[in-house]
Design a protein around this motif. Structure first.
Motif, PDB file in Angstrom:
ATOM      1  N   ASN A 198      -3.814   8.946   1.299  1.00 14.88           N
ATOM      2  CA  ASN A 198      -3.457   7.555   0.996  1.00 14.88           C
ATOM      3  C   ASN A 198      -4.057   7.107  -0.334  1.00 14.88           C
ATOM      4  O   ASN A 198      -3.415   6.403  -1.120  1.00 14.88           O
ATOM      5  CB  ASN A 198      -3.948   6.631   2.107  1.00 14.88           C
ATOM      6  CG  ASN A 198      -3.138   6.760   3.380  1.00 14.88           C
ATOM      7  OD1 ASN A 198      -1.986   7.196   3.364  1.00 14.88           O
ATOM      8  ND2 ASN A 198      -3.736   6.401   4.508  1.00 14.88           N
ATOM      9  N   LYS A 199      -5.280   7.510  -0.598  1.00 15.82           N
ATOM     10  CA  LYS A 199      -5.942   7.127  -1.853  1.00 15.82           C
ATOM     11  C   LYS A 199      -5.274   7.788  -3.047  1.00 15.82           C
ATOM     12  O   LYS A 199      -5.096   7.155  -4.098  1.00 15.82           O
ATOM     13  CB  LYS A 199      -7.419   7.509  -1.793  1.00 15.82           C
ATOM     14  CG  LYS A 199      -8.206   7.035  -3.006  1.00 15.82           C
ATOM     15  CD  LYS A 199      -9.688   7.351  -2.860  1.00 15.82           C
ATOM     16  CE  LYS A 199     -10.476   6.843  -4.072  1.00 15.82           C
ATOM     17  NZ  LYS A 199     -11.926   7.145  -3.946  1.00 15.82           N
ATOM     18  N   GLU A 200      -4.904   9.056  -2.901  1.00 16.35           N
ATOM     19  CA  GLU A 200      -4.250   9.765  -4.001  1.00 16.35           C
ATOM     20  C   GLU A 200      -2.910   9.133  -4.355  1.00 16.35           C
ATOM     21  O   GLU A 200      -2.426   9.279  -5.480  1.00 16.35           O
ATOM     22  CB  GLU A 200      -4.033  11.241  -3.628  1.00 16.35           C
ATOM     23  CG  GLU A 200      -5.295  12.053  -3.436  1.00 16.35           C
ATOM     24  CD  GLU A 200      -6.043  12.293  -4.728  1.00 16.35           C
ATOM     25  OE1 GLU A 200      -5.469  12.039  -5.812  1.00 16.35           O
ATOM     26  OE2 GLU A 200      -7.209  12.719  -4.661  1.00 16.35           O
TER      27      GLU A 200
ATOM     28  N   CYS B 127      -5.085   3.202   5.605  1.00 19.59           N
ATOM     29  CA  CYS B 127      -6.520   3.126   5.323  1.00 19.59           C
ATOM     30  C   CYS B 127      -6.954   4.192   4.320  1.00 19.59           C
ATOM     31  O   CYS B 127      -6.446   5.308   4.306  1.00 19.59           O
ATOM     32  CB  CYS B 127      -7.267   3.300   6.644  1.00 19.59           C
ATOM     33  SG  CYS B 127      -9.055   3.187   6.521  1.00 19.59           S
ATOM     34  N   ILE B 128      -7.896   3.824   3.456  1.00 16.10           N
ATOM     35  CA  ILE B 128      -8.566   4.781   2.581  1.00 16.10           C
ATOM     36  C   ILE B 128     -10.063   4.729   2.880  1.00 16.10           C
ATOM     37  O   ILE B 128     -10.536   3.842   3.603  1.00 16.10           O
ATOM     38  CB  ILE B 128      -8.307   4.498   1.081  1.00 16.10           C
ATOM     39  CG1 ILE B 128      -8.871   3.139   0.679  1.00 16.10           C
ATOM     40  CG2 ILE B 128      -6.819   4.565   0.782  1.00 16.10           C
ATOM     41  CD1 ILE B 128      -8.752   2.840  -0.803  1.00 16.10           C
ATOM     42  N   GLU B 129     -10.812   5.668   2.346  1.00 17.46           N
ATOM     43  CA  GLU B 129     -12.250   5.717   2.604  1.00 17.46           C
ATOM     44  C   GLU B 129     -12.907   4.405   2.167  1.00 17.46           C
ATOM     45  O   GLU B 129     -12.660   3.909   1.069  1.00 17.46           O
ATOM     46  CB  GLU B 129     -12.880   6.894   1.865  1.00 17.46           C
ATOM     47  CG  GLU B 129     -14.348   7.103   2.191  1.00 17.46           C
ATOM     48  CD  GLU B 129     -14.941   8.306   1.479  1.00 17.46           C
ATOM     49  OE1 GLU B 129     -16.134   8.568   1.674  1.00 17.46           O
ATOM     50  OE2 GLU B 129     -14.200   8.970   0.719  1.00 17.46           O
TER      51      GLU B 129
ATOM     52  N   ARG C  26       0.835  -1.212   0.000  1.00 21.20           N
ATOM     53  CA  ARG C  26       0.000   0.000   0.000  1.00 21.20           C
ATOM     54  C   ARG C  26       0.868   1.261   0.000  1.00 21.20           C
ATOM     55  O   ARG C  26       0.579   2.215  -0.717  1.00 21.20           O
ATOM     56  CB  ARG C  26      -0.923   0.011   1.217  1.00 21.20           C
ATOM     57  CG  ARG C  26      -2.298  -0.640   0.999  1.00 21.20           C
ATOM     58  CD  ARG C  26      -3.316   0.357   0.465  1.00 21.20           C
ATOM     59  NE  ARG C  26      -4.600  -0.273   0.247  1.00 21.20           N
ATOM     60  CZ  ARG C  26      -5.689  -0.047   0.980  1.00 21.20           C
ATOM     61  NH1 ARG C  26      -5.633   0.787   2.000  1.00 21.20           N
ATOM     62  NH2 ARG C  26      -6.820  -0.635   0.689  1.00 21.20           N
TER      63      ARG C  26
ATOM     64  N   ARG D  23      -2.743  -1.274  -5.087  1.00 23.68           N
ATOM     65  CA  ARG D  23      -4.119  -1.374  -4.598  1.00 23.68           C
ATOM     66  C   ARG D  23      -4.356  -2.790  -4.053  1.00 23.68           C
ATOM     67  O   ARG D  23      -4.722  -3.703  -4.789  1.00 23.68           O
ATOM     68  CB  ARG D  23      -5.107  -1.060  -5.713  1.00 23.68           C
ATOM     69  CG  ARG D  23      -5.076   0.400  -6.142  1.00 23.68           C
ATOM     70  CD  ARG D  23      -6.098   0.722  -7.206  1.00 23.68           C
ATOM     71  NE  ARG D  23      -6.043   2.126  -7.572  1.00 23.68           N
ATOM     72  CZ  ARG D  23      -6.753   3.086  -6.992  1.00 23.68           C
ATOM     73  NH1 ARG D  23      -7.601   2.774  -6.024  1.00 23.68           N
ATOM     74  NH2 ARG D  23      -6.639   4.353  -7.372  1.00 23.68           N
TER      75      ARG D  23
ATOM     76  N   LYS E 113      -6.735   9.591   4.953  1.00 24.27           N
ATOM     77  CA  LYS E 113      -7.348   8.582   4.079  1.00 24.27           C
ATOM     78  C   LYS E 113      -7.376   9.078   2.634  1.00 24.27           C
ATOM     79  O   LYS E 113      -7.101   8.315   1.695  1.00 24.27           O
ATOM     80  CB  LYS E 113      -8.767   8.268   4.553  1.00 24.27           C
ATOM     81  CG  LYS E 113      -8.843   7.519   5.871  1.00 24.27           C
ATOM     82  CD  LYS E 113     -10.291   7.217   6.246  1.00 24.27           C
ATOM     83  CE  LYS E 113     -10.368   6.472   7.570  1.00 24.27           C
ATOM     84  NZ  LYS E 113     -11.766   6.147   7.937  1.00 24.27           N
ATOM     85  N   CYS E 114      -7.702  10.351   2.464  1.00 21.84           N
ATOM     86  CA  CYS E 114      -7.713  10.934   1.115  1.00 21.84           C
ATOM     87  C   CYS E 114      -6.310  10.929   0.517  1.00 21.84           C
ATOM     88  O   CYS E 114      -6.132  10.599  -0.664  1.00 21.84           O
ATOM     89  CB  CYS E 114      -8.261  12.355   1.165  1.00 21.84           C
ATOM     90  SG  CYS E 114      -9.999  12.487   1.630  1.00 21.84           S
TER      91      CYS E 114
END
Length: 566
Positions: A519-521, A191-193, A149, A154, A516-517
């Motif tokens: 991490n997702k980006e 963690c992500i959303e 991660r 992903r 979380k945002c």
């Protein structure tokens, strides 16, 4: 970046200045202040004298190239470690992931980027095919998830379902697996959303680890407590080599690399100090902060790869300018002068500056010349002129500073969302990231420039983490009653029925949500280079390090941290 302490430089009494404008905005990791007089009082009682830092660099001659025998030894150690890395990229083992984790934490990963990428790609494939971990346990699964991660892969959080029982809760027999719980806690911060199971994992692991402190020996308890207080994803943490494999050669390489890198850093700092002295701003702005080592730590941490020397130098100049402009808005400028200076930056023209005092002319010239020089350097190296993007980032910052100056001058109290929107810009983080983006060669087309110019999620999430953390820590530990802005105070005024503790907990949750945002980006596919992505995350990870010193009301640790790098 270390402006949590940069307000502490001692000053001599200079010419009469405009000291009626100590308005409350926080720049790149800037310390909150109450009034101008308070701010100057804090600066003059600084236990960290500027000369103590400068003498360690300026008094030494510029370090020359490392001796040939050192280069030869370094090359042999690099190849020796390369031999430890698995050559069979079709069958990755868990030990290969331990090696990747070690290389990344020791800052040696830049030497083995190709090998690491091959290992991670194959690891991801084998994980999907359930062909990576022969007898998966909590420790191995958690570490595997974290490594993938944090490198952009992903990986589904459902991988942790196997550790739940029939009641859909983590099974009780995990409570004795301290190593596994620590790694689960670390993994939960990726963690992500939508990763509800990772939210549950964070609560479960932290609870069990807290309970374990009652029966662990002192050494183990200290390690567990450190992990709970400093999760790797959100902090800069100390690191001990994994004891699962013989790493003597790794230790040798890390120590030699550290000595070589320190010589590079000292050379860079000397270059920055010469640039600053040549500008002459330090003499003209005698109340402005002048702490090059503390500012240098921002690009040094963001771009730790030793080969990115010029980029670090240019980014330190950018941080310098953010602070100087901050001080002009805080200490020197009247509202009319600040308005004219903002107009000059917006026009990128010296015309309006002619009506301003000499300090403002000199500052604009420094900003104008330095920004154009950086743009030329980017053009020469990457074939694209980013001057419009660089200039626009400064325009946006000046506009945000001016908004706050007007708020203060008029006594206007903004709504919480209005304050936060402007406050995210006035952190200065956007300026830093835009410059880093182009210096790394990520922006070579107009389409690339559009991507970074329009408040990409990486920029907005990092800025919000910085702004909210600053305001939260200032509110908790500084107990200031001045005019400084604070998101916490804005919320309290809007929700008078809410307690301070409840509002602070809400802000903490907002910070967690922004992580979380972020991490997702960071996950693939992504339009940014790995250097830029990692630099952006490292910048966010630097925030707790800086504000940790606020909590302790001590600057000894930050001096120790800086010295450890130079």
């Amino acid at each position: 970046m270390l402006s949590a302490v940069t307000s502490l430089t001692p000053y001599k009494t200079g010419p009469k200045q405009h000291l009626n404008h100590a308005h409350p905005h926080t720049k790149l990791f800037q310390n909150k202040t109450v009034t101008t007089s308070d701010r100057l009082k804090w600066r003059t009682t600084d236990p960290l004298k500027r000369d103590r830092f400068l003498c360690k660099c300026v008094s030494r001659p510029l370090l020359q190239r490392t001796p040939e025998d050192t280069d030869v030894k370094h090359a042999k150690l690099v190849e020796g470690v390369r031999e430890l890395i698995s050559n069979d990229t079709n069958d990755v083992k868990f030990d290969d992931l331990l090696m990747v984790d070690t290389l990344e934490r020791l800052g040696l990963d830049y030497l083995y980027e190709d090998e690491i990428n091959l290992i991670l790609e194959q690891c991801h494939i084998q994980l999907i095919n359930n062909d990576l971990l022969q007898h998966p346990n909590l420790y191995e699964v958690s570490l595997c998830f974290r490594i993938l991660r944090q490198n952009g892969y992903r990986v589904s959080a459902d991988i942790f379902e196997q550790f739940k029982g029939k009641n859909d809760e983590f099974v009780d027999n995990l409570k004795s697996d301290i190593r596994g719980l620590m790694e689960l806690y670390e993994a939960s911060h990726l963690c992500i959303e939508g990763d509800d199971i990772l939210d549950e994992a964070a609560i479960f692991s932290s609870h069990m680890l807290q309970k374990s402190l009652n029966f662990l020996d002192d050494k183990e308890a200290k390690m567990v407590k450190y992990t709970l207080e400093n999760p790797h994803r959100r902090n800069f943490t100390s690191f001990s080599l994994h004891k699962d494999f013989d790493a003597k050669i790794l230790k040798e390489l890390a120590e030699l690399e550290s000595r070589m890198v320190k010589s590079i850093r000292k050379t860079e700092i000397n270059e920055i100090i010469r640039w600053w002295d040549d500008l002459g701003l330090g003499k003209e702005l005698n109340l402005a902060r002048n702490q090059p080592l503390k500012w240098y730590i921002v690009p040094m941490v963001s771009l730790s790869n030793p080969t990115l020397s010029q980029q670090r130098i240019d980014l330190t100049k950018t941080v310098y300018l953010i602070y100087i402009i901050d001080d002009i808005f805080d200490i020197y400028g009247s509202l009319s002068e600040l308005t004219l200076l903002t107009e000059a930056v917006s026009m990128w023209d010296t015309g309006p500056v002619e009506q301003l005092p000499y300090y403002a002319k000199l500052t604009f010239k420094a900003l104008y010349d330095t920004t154009n020089e950086i743009a030329c350097r980017v053009y020469e190296k990457h074939g694209f002129n980013p001057i419009n993007s660089l200039r626009n980032s400064w325009v946006t910052l000046f506009d945000a500073f001016l908004v706050e100056a007007k708020w203060f001058a008029s006594g206007y109290i903004p709504k919480s969302e209005e304050y936060l929107k402007n406050g995210m810009v006035s952190t200065g983080l956007q300026v830093f990231l835009v410059h880093m983006f182009f210096l790394l060669g990520d922006g070579v087309t107009e389409e690339d420039a559009y991507l970074i110019d329009n408040d990409h999620g990486i920029v907005s999430s990092g800025s919000k983490i910085l702004r909210l953390t600053d305001d939260l820590v200032s509110e908790q530990y500084e107990n200031q009653d001045g005019h400084n802005g604070s998101y916490v105070k804005c919320l309290l005024m809007e929700h008078e029925d809410c307690s301070r503790n409840l509002v602070q907990e809400q802000v903490k949750q907002m910070i967690s949500d922004e992580w979380k945002c972020l991490n997702k980006e960071f996950l693939f596919p992504n339009p940014f280079s790995k250097h830029f992505l990692k630099g952006s995350v490292k910048l966010a990870r630097l925030v707790p390090l800086v504000y940790g010193y606020k909590q302790n009301n001590s600057f000894d640790q930050i001096e120790e941290h800086i010295n450890s790098f130079i």
